[in-house]
Design an enzyme around this catalytic site. Structure first.
Site, PDB file in Angstrom:
ATOM      1  N   VAL A  11      27.662  65.345 -63.905  1.00 49.68           N
ATOM      2  CA  VAL A  11      28.809  66.243 -63.734  1.00 49.68           C
ATOM      3  C   VAL A  11      29.965  65.525 -63.040  1.00 49.68           C
ATOM      4  O   VAL A  11      31.140  65.708 -63.396  1.00 49.68           O
ATOM      5  CB  VAL A  11      28.403  67.522 -62.948  1.00 49.68           C
ATOM      6  CG1 VAL A  11      29.583  68.463 -62.809  1.00 49.68           C
ATOM      7  CG2 VAL A  11      27.249  68.224 -63.646  1.00 49.68           C
ATOM      8  N   GLU A 117      32.554  78.045 -59.963  1.00 52.15           N
ATOM      9  CA  GLU A 117      32.450  78.499 -61.354  1.00 52.15           C
ATOM     10  C   GLU A 117      31.501  77.612 -62.169  1.00 52.15           C
ATOM     11  O   GLU A 117      30.762  78.096 -63.029  1.00 52.15           O
ATOM     12  CB  GLU A 117      33.849  78.483 -61.998  1.00 52.15           C
ATOM     13  CG  GLU A 117      33.942  79.135 -63.331  1.00 52.15           C
ATOM     14  CD  GLU A 117      33.710  80.654 -63.288  1.00 52.15           C
ATOM     15  OE1 GLU A 117      34.557  81.368 -62.777  1.00 52.15           O
ATOM     16  OE2 GLU A 117      32.667  81.090 -63.775  1.00 52.15           O
ATOM     17  N   ILE A 124      31.801  78.718 -69.303  1.00 57.41           N
ATOM     18  CA  ILE A 124      32.147  80.145 -69.426  1.00 57.41           C
ATOM     19  C   ILE A 124      32.724  80.637 -68.090  1.00 57.41           C
ATOM     20  O   ILE A 124      32.054  80.565 -67.059  1.00 57.41           O
ATOM     21  CB  ILE A 124      30.904  81.001 -69.793  1.00 57.41           C
ATOM     22  CG1 ILE A 124      30.299  80.522 -71.113  1.00 57.41           C
ATOM     23  CG2 ILE A 124      31.280  82.477 -69.875  1.00 57.41           C
ATOM     24  CD1 ILE A 124      29.033  81.266 -71.535  1.00 57.41           C
ATOM     25  N   GLU A 178      18.109  69.411 -65.851  1.00 55.78           N
ATOM     26  CA  GLU A 178      18.107  69.053 -64.435  1.00 55.78           C
ATOM     27  C   GLU A 178      17.281  67.785 -64.259  1.00 55.78           C
ATOM     28  O   GLU A 178      16.434  67.468 -65.099  1.00 55.78           O
ATOM     29  CB  GLU A 178      17.446  70.175 -63.615  1.00 55.78           C
ATOM     30  CG  GLU A 178      18.147  71.503 -63.715  1.00 55.78           C
ATOM     31  CD  GLU A 178      19.589  71.438 -63.233  1.00 55.78           C
ATOM     32  OE1 GLU A 178      19.827  71.079 -62.087  1.00 55.78           O
ATOM     33  OE2 GLU A 178      20.484  71.754 -64.042  1.00 55.78           O
ATOM     34  N   ASP A 189      16.336  77.775 -63.028  1.00 56.95           N
ATOM     35  CA  ASP A 189      17.782  77.541 -63.109  1.00 56.95           C
ATOM     36  C   ASP A 189      18.553  78.793 -63.569  1.00 56.95           C
ATOM     37  O   ASP A 189      19.506  79.208 -62.901  1.00 56.95           O
ATOM     38  CB  ASP A 189      18.035  76.336 -64.028  1.00 56.95           C
ATOM     39  CG  ASP A 189      19.488  76.072 -64.254  1.00 56.95           C
ATOM     40  OD1 ASP A 189      20.116  75.407 -63.406  1.00 56.95           O
ATOM     41  OD2 ASP A 189      20.034  76.550 -65.265  1.00 56.95           O
ATOM     42  N   LYS A 193      21.333  81.200 -61.332  1.00 55.41           N
ATOM     43  CA  LYS A 193      22.654  81.647 -61.810  1.00 55.41           C
ATOM     44  C   LYS A 193      22.741  83.173 -61.737  1.00 55.41           C
ATOM     45  O   LYS A 193      23.766  83.739 -61.365  1.00 55.41           O
ATOM     46  CB  LYS A 193      22.882  81.139 -63.235  1.00 55.41           C
ATOM     47  CG  LYS A 193      23.004  79.611 -63.292  1.00 55.41           C
ATOM     48  CD  LYS A 193      22.840  79.062 -64.691  1.00 55.41           C
ATOM     49  CE  LYS A 193      22.935  77.535 -64.686  1.00 55.41           C
ATOM     50  NZ  LYS A 193      22.430  76.904 -65.908  1.00 55.41           N
ATOM     51  N   GLY A 290      26.168  70.146 -69.720  1.00 60.19           N
ATOM     52  CA  GLY A 290      26.780  68.905 -70.203  1.00 60.19           C
ATOM     53  C   GLY A 290      27.885  68.452 -69.273  1.00 60.19           C
ATOM     54  O   GLY A 290      28.453  69.258 -68.526  1.00 60.19           O
TER      55      GLY A 290
HETATM   56  N1  HSE Z   1      20.270  72.240 -66.588  1.00 54.97           N
HETATM   57  C1  HSE Z   1      21.311  73.212 -66.728  1.00 54.97           C
HETATM   58  C2  HSE Z   1      21.195  73.836 -68.094  1.00 54.97           C
HETATM   59  C3  HSE Z   1      22.637  72.554 -66.541  1.00 54.97           C
HETATM   60  O1  HSE Z   1      20.502  73.277 -68.941  1.00 54.97           O
HETATM   61  O2  HSE Z   1      21.789  74.886 -68.322  1.00 54.97           O
HETATM   62  C4  HSE Z   1      23.781  73.511 -66.448  1.00 54.97           C
HETATM   63  O3  HSE Z   1      23.677  74.379 -65.368  1.00 54.97           O
END
Ligand code: HSE
Length: 389
Positions: A11, A117, A124, A178, A189, A193, A290
């Protein structure tokens, strides 16, 4: 704007690229703090330091961008920067989901902005939409495909007949997964979120440990064939919704009919569906993982700091909503290996039972609380998939 960047992985490099390809934003990365100085990097060596204080104590740096992997170290950086009055941008969903109450308190105390964000569904723009556009109490649910890696894996399995391992490898090589891919595969993950979105959608802090997550790691050939035989594909869906003052949340794989709007959300794309009282459902779709997709969300946060943008967490102070899963009932397919493996008394009803040498499955209704507490859920020979329209 002078930026101090922590981390130069996928990132961080994505941010470097989008920053250098965007003419409209005048933000310079002054210093990049990294852990391994000996690694070959595509950026001149003078940018790098291993000393966090060279960023945190540099009065010229007004924005700290935290893009490292380690959640505890990330919290130290973010809290240290906020305490020094610097604005902070982060994409660290694990750290944010676990430390939201402290991070909220720090923002209130220091007045410094903290934007993230990039932590939820990458490209998004969902957090800012929840903050600004849906700043009322009309929202009833937020759900969707919040993880790119698992969506890549499921797309590759269903469309190209790739094996699970090959599909995961693809997601890793392309920088979607990840560094510990079990965070993706096992559904942590997307749950992180979801916990972040719960605060911005409904004003509740929910600790990740309280939310049921079940990933796609146990999906096998029998499940895939079952999905196909019913005209479905599989998607990993995270969901939260409100009924009166109560909010519930969970993350489960789901059978999705081939003509459902989620079926066309493929590969690393994510989708967020919002339902509100008068507009019914609205779906946002975009790349959810990505380097550049996440980098552009981080860039957008940096850009919002030009006009002193901050999250106001309006819903937190406005309503008396609380987290309660006691009334949530789910319809699930539970594939297992043998009789007696699943506790029948956990189910409110069972509408379908199948027994063969290859596998057994039940389809039935079960309360979210019972499912979450079920010991049989930990049995690797058991898989659970939600059936929902
Ligand atoms: N590993 C996460 C995914 C990266 O595949 O969505 C983005 O948050």
């Amino acid at each position: 704007m002078k930026l101090g960047l922590f981390g130069f992985g996928c990132v961080g490099q994505g941010l470097w690229k989008v920053l250098h390809e965007t003419k409209g934003i005048r933000a310079d990365i002054k210093r990049i703090c990294i852990k391994h100085p000996d690694k070959q990097r595509p950026v001149p060596a003078h940018f790098f330091t291993t000393n966090a204080l060279e960023i945190l104590d540099d009065p010229e740096i007004d924005i700290v961008v935290e893009l490292i992997d380690d959640a505890d170290a990330a919290f130290e950086i973010v809290s240290g920067a906020l305490a020094r009055g610097k604005a902070v941008v982060s994409a660290n969903k694990k750290m944010i989901a676990h430390r939201l109450p402290e991070l909220y308190a720090l923002q209130q105390k220091t007045g410094a902005a903290f934007l993230y964000e990039g932590a939820c569904c990458a490209s998004i723009p969902i957090i800012r939409n929840l903050e600004e556009y849906y700043d009322n109490d009309l929202l009833t649910s937020v759900e969707g495909i919040f993880n790119g890696t698992t969506n890549v894996i499921l797309s590759k399995i269903f469309e190209e007949n790739l094996s699970f391992a090959e599909a995961l490898k693809f997601a890793q090589v392309h920088g979607f997964a990840e560094s510990d891919p079990s965070l993706d595969v096992d559904g942590f993950d997307p749950k992180f979120k979801l916990c972040i979105l719960l605060l911005h959608a409904f004003g509740v802090f929910v600790r990740p440990e309280k939310v049921l997550h079940f990933g796609i790691g146990r999906v096998n050939a029998f499940d895939i064939e079952f999905a196909r035989s019913r005209g479905c594909v599989l998607k990993l869906v995270a969901r939260c919704f409100r009924e009166n003052d109560k909010v519930a949340a969970y993350c489960l794989p789901r059978f999705v009919p081939q003509n459902h709007r989620y079926a066309s959300v493929r590969h690393e794309y994510n989708a967020v569906t919002l339902e509100s009282a008068f507009s019914e459902h609205q779906m946002f779709v975009g790349k959810g993982a990505g380097d550049k997709a996440t980098g552009c969300a981080v860039l957008s946060d940096i850009s919002a700091l030009r006009y002193q943008y901050k999250y106001e967490y309006r819903k937190f102070s406005q309503n008396g909503t609380f987290f309660d899963t006691s009334e949530t009932e789910l319809t699930v397919y539970v594939r297992h290996e043998r009789e007696g493996q699943i506790a029948e008394q956990d189910f409110a009803s069972i509408s379908e039972r199948y027994i063969s040498g290859a596998a057994h499955y039940w389809i039935g209704k079960i309360s979210l609380e019972k499912l979450q507490a079920a010991a049989w859920l930990n049995d690797v020979g058991v898989n659970v998939i939600e059936l929902k329209n």
